[in-house]
Design an enzyme around this catalytic site. Structure first.
Site, mmCIF file in Angstrom:
data_model
loop_
_atom_site.group_PDB
_atom_site.id
_atom_site.type_symbol
_atom_site.label_atom_id
_atom_site.label_comp_id
_atom_site.label_asym_id
_atom_site.label_seq_id
_atom_site.Cartn_x
_atom_site.Cartn_y
_atom_site.Cartn_z
ATOM 1 C CE LYS A 72 -0.378 13.112 -17.654
ATOM 2 N NZ LYS A 72 0.016 12.819 -19.039
ATOM 3 C CD GLN A 94 1.075 9.731 -20.622
ATOM 4 O OE1 GLN A 94 0.161 10.386 -20.133
ATOM 5 N NE2 GLN A 94 2.323 10.156 -20.613
ATOM 6 C CG ASP A 131 -1.720 16.327 -23.799
ATOM 7 O OD1 ASP A 131 -1.108 16.909 -22.876
ATOM 8 O OD2 ASP A 131 -1.843 15.098 -23.875
HETATM 9 N N1 GUN Z 1 4.188 12.112 -22.550
HETATM 10 C C1 GUN Z 1 5.124 12.916 -21.976
HETATM 11 N N2 GUN Z 1 4.613 14.132 -21.708
HETATM 12 C C2 GUN Z 1 3.321 14.107 -22.105
HETATM 13 C C3 GUN Z 1 2.276 15.062 -22.081
HETATM 14 O O1 GUN Z 1 2.413 16.199 -21.634
HETATM 15 N N3 GUN Z 1 1.091 14.642 -22.588
HETATM 16 C C4 GUN Z 1 0.907 13.394 -23.079
HETATM 17 N N4 GUN Z 1 -0.286 13.093 -23.561
HETATM 18 N N5 GUN Z 1 1.856 12.493 -23.123
HETATM 19 C C5 GUN Z 1 3.057 12.841 -22.635
#
Ligand code: GUN
Length: 296
Positions: free
Chosen positions: A53, A97, A120
């Protein structure tokens, strides 16, 4: 011939367009979009995702602010950090995350993120708006899947989409998106999960099968309808004799399923890439709103 749904190629194109859009937004506002990424604990897969990211932010010109907390910091410190980031004008998006280590109240933290910074789309405000078909910040993986289907002009109207997995991150929101009454959706949606008896009997009915179950190669050739489209959301580490000691496989047994179907996403290079490109797009979206620019 089976079409490989090339998430890498599509996401590279999106990232290039975003780079131009971010530069234009900087020109207008004198400001850079900023994304705060929070990682709690030491989960190896989560560390990899956070790095990916950050790299994408760098590529498109978004500032990334990384916050690494240890498990012992606890809920109160994490919530205080969210409050700080909610108030920080340089931060337009906040990504926590997931999963959080044991002992944290994940929902309490997600609900503390300001809905306008919720890149998200996990806050009940945004998830609720998604459910009733109003514009909302949308979860990145499902929104990325929708973009991939659109790119390859895979129609969903009237199709039976079977989703395996009912997570808040993928299964539920992709179901909500596909069942909406709009031109990019209008599907008949079935969501299967761990308590569904005889899953294969249902997955074999799928025109579009979305595997988001988190189990390596769970979907085998006998579980798919010939000619279906397969979307593999899984990113599973399995032991292998590689330098890293593992390899990445999806939730679908690719080799066996590939020859039977019309289209399939690879792992890696499929949905995962789309997730990250969508996160960048959503961060620019939150920036535009917070800085008073019209939505793109
Ligand atoms: N863990 C697995 N997929 C995601 C996601 O799309 N966003 C976040 N914040 N954590 C994750």
């Amino acid at each position: 011939m089976t079409v490989i749904l090339d998430g890498k190629a599509v996401s590279d194109k999106i990232l290039l367009e975003l780079k131009i859009a971010v530069a234009a937004a900087l020109e207008t506002t004198g400001k850079d979009p900023g994304l705060a990424v929070i990682l709690v604990g030491n989960n190896a897969a989560s560390r990899t995702y956070v790095e990916a990211k950050k790299k994408a932010c760098h590529e498109v010109g978004i500032m990334s602010f990384e916050y690494k907390l240890s498990v012992t910091d606890g809920q109160a410190v994490l919530e205080k950090l969210i409050d700080h980031l909610n108030a920080d004008a340089e931060v337009h998006g906040i990504l926590l995350q997931l999963p959080l280590p044991d002992g944290f109240d994940e929902q309490a933290v997600l609900q503390r993120i300001h809905p306008d910074k919720d890149v998200d789309g996990f806050h009940p405000f945004n998830m609720g708006r998604l459910a009733i078909g109003l514009p909302a910040l949308q979860p990145c993986t499902p929104a990325g899947i929708m973009k991939l289907l659109e790119h390859y002009q895979i129609a969903t109207e009237g199709k039976h989409v079977v989703i395996v997995g009912r997570s808040n991150i993928v299964g539920k929101p992709i179901g909500l998106m596909l069942v909406q009454n709009n031109k990019n959706a209008n599907a008949t949606v079935t969501i299967c999960h761990s308590k569904t008896p005889d899953i294969g009997a249902i997955t074999r009915q799928a025109d579009i099968l979305i595997a988001a179950v988190g189990k390596p190669e769970f979907i085998t050739a006998d579980m798919v309808k010939p000619g279906a489209t397969i979307i593999d959301v899984g990113i599973n580490r399995v032991p292998a004799e590689t330098k890293a000691g593992y390899k990445i496989v999806g939730d679908v047994h690719f080799e066996d399923v590939y020859p039977l179907v019309d289209a399939i996403t690879p792992v890696p290079g499929g949905v995962g890439k789309m997730t990250i490109a969508t996160l960048m797009a959503t961060t620019l979206q939150t920036f535009r709103k917070q800085e008073g620019l019209p939505s793109a």
